[in-house]
Scaffold this active site. Structure first.
Site, mmCIF file in Angstrom:
data_model
loop_
_atom_site.group_PDB
_atom_site.id
_atom_site.type_symbol
_atom_site.label_atom_id
_atom_site.label_comp_id
_atom_site.label_asym_id
_atom_site.label_seq_id
_atom_site.Cartn_x
_atom_site.Cartn_y
_atom_site.Cartn_z
ATOM 1 N N SER A 106 0.711 -1.288 -0.025
ATOM 2 C CA SER A 106 -0.011 0.037 0.063
ATOM 3 C C SER A 106 0.936 1.328 -0.062
ATOM 4 O O SER A 106 2.016 1.264 0.270
ATOM 5 C CB SER A 106 -0.899 0.180 1.181
ATOM 6 O OG SER A 106 -0.161 -0.012 2.490
ATOM 7 N N CYS A 107 0.408 2.351 -0.066
ATOM 8 C CA CYS A 107 1.078 3.683 -0.265
ATOM 9 C C CYS A 107 0.233 4.672 0.535
ATOM 10 O O CYS A 107 -0.836 4.942 0.138
ATOM 11 C CB CYS A 107 1.215 3.964 -1.656
ATOM 12 S SG CYS A 107 2.202 5.536 -2.099
ATOM 13 N N CYS A 108 0.979 5.310 1.414
ATOM 14 C CA CYS A 108 0.340 6.364 2.008
ATOM 15 C C CYS A 108 -1.173 6.184 2.804
ATOM 16 O O CYS A 108 -1.609 6.982 2.840
ATOM 17 C CB CYS A 108 0.187 7.612 1.092
ATOM 18 S SG CYS A 108 1.499 8.123 0.233
ATOM 19 N N GLY A 109 -1.094 4.791 3.271
ATOM 20 C CA GLY A 109 -2.268 4.480 3.935
ATOM 21 C C GLY A 109 -3.401 4.311 2.894
ATOM 22 O O GLY A 109 -4.524 4.005 3.479
ATOM 23 N N LYS A 110 -3.364 4.446 1.754
ATOM 24 C CA LYS A 110 -4.501 4.161 0.990
ATOM 25 C C LYS A 110 -4.587 2.898 0.592
ATOM 26 O O LYS A 110 -3.975 1.885 0.746
ATOM 27 C CB LYS A 110 -4.155 5.009 -0.500
ATOM 28 C CG LYS A 110 -4.339 6.556 -0.123
ATOM 29 C CD LYS A 110 -4.406 7.486 -1.377
ATOM 30 C CE LYS A 110 -4.318 8.856 -1.084
ATOM 31 N NZ LYS A 110 -4.320 9.723 -2.357
#
Length: 270
Positions: A106-110
């Site tokens: 995942s990226c930046c909590g997305k």
């Protein structure tokens, strides 16, 4: 029509009269191509035998192996034996030697999920503010199909094109939808074409892999005559890409980031 991309063949056509008729048909060609990087086998694909240098450059950039064609010292093609020999300035890092290794993160909590290492390295959020109207979408999709001689003669290839809002600029065809997109990417890199203000028109289904190709190219508008998948649309939401599908006749569906689609003259949003 690109003569390398097709081959003649005698066929037997059954018709409504109840009889068979012998005639000559045009068949789309496919051939295996193995890419060797610095003497080591990297990948083998089945591809249409045309615009192969564009494909090699686009494929390597899409996989995160290169950022620019300047990183390639030499590129030699032997289409008869089915090889592309590429010498790079730098050795291939160990993490990239198995480019097909699955990776989920995942990226930046997305909710963004990547299935391959190359996608995690190279897919970026698109910030383009360029827009299109429905009428422009209809015109671009009609031009995409009409411009492909190979498709008209065989029906056996996917078509992809880089466009402005008003015109088709560069088109590539291939039996593989991903190959057609990589050929476009490679052409743009080799020619130094800016892509942030372009529209990507595509003949096939918008899968997650197709969506990621658009993100790697930095294109914010993706047009298709077909349907998207749910994972493709989840990625489109996250990566800032407008997906417009089922562009047929006088109707279309906008699936994500509708702010890039402006009403045509004389129409309004409901």
């Amino acid at each position: 029509m690109n003569d390398e991309a097709v081959t003649p063949r005698t066929i037997w056509r059954y018709e409504s009269s109840g009889a068979f008729r012998t005639l000559s048909d045009t068949i789309v060609r496919e051939t295996p191509l193995t890419v060797r990087l610095n003497g080591e086998e990297f990948a083998t694909v089945v591809i249409s035998p045309g615009d192969l240098e564009d494909w090699v450059v686009g494929f390597l950039a899409s996989e995160g192996v290169i950022r620019s064609p300047s990183e390639i010292i030499s590129l030699q093609l032997d289409p008869w034996k089915g090889f592309a020999y590429v010498e790079l300035q730098n050795p291939l890092p160990a993490r990239q030697r198995d480019h097909s290794k699955r990776f989920i993160g995942s990226c930046c909590g997305k909710s963004r999920q990547f299935y391959f290492q190359g996608d995690a390295r190279t897919a970026r959020t698109v910030l383009s503010r360029h827009t299109v109207t429905p009428d422009q979408c209809f015109a671009l999709m009609a031009h995409l199909q009409d411009s492909s001689d190979v498709f008209r003669h065989t029906g056996g290839v996917h078509n992809a094109a880089l466009c402005s809002a008003d015109a088709l600029l560069v088109r590539r065809s291939d039996i593989g939808r991903h190959n057609a997109l990589d050929k476009l990417f490679g052409h743009s890199l080799r020619q130094g074409l800016p892509l942030h203000d372009k529209v990507l028109a595509f003949s096939g289904r918008v899968s997650s892999e197709v969506l990621l190709k658009a993100a790697k190219m930095g294109i914010g508008l993706l047009l298709s005559k077909s349907a998207p998948t749910d994972l493709a649309l989840n990625l489109a939401d996250d990566l800032g890409i407008t997906v417009i599908g089922f562009i047929r006749g006088s109707s279309l569906n906008v699936y994500s980031h509708p702010e890039r689609v402006q009403p045509s003259a004389g129409t309004a949003r409901a």
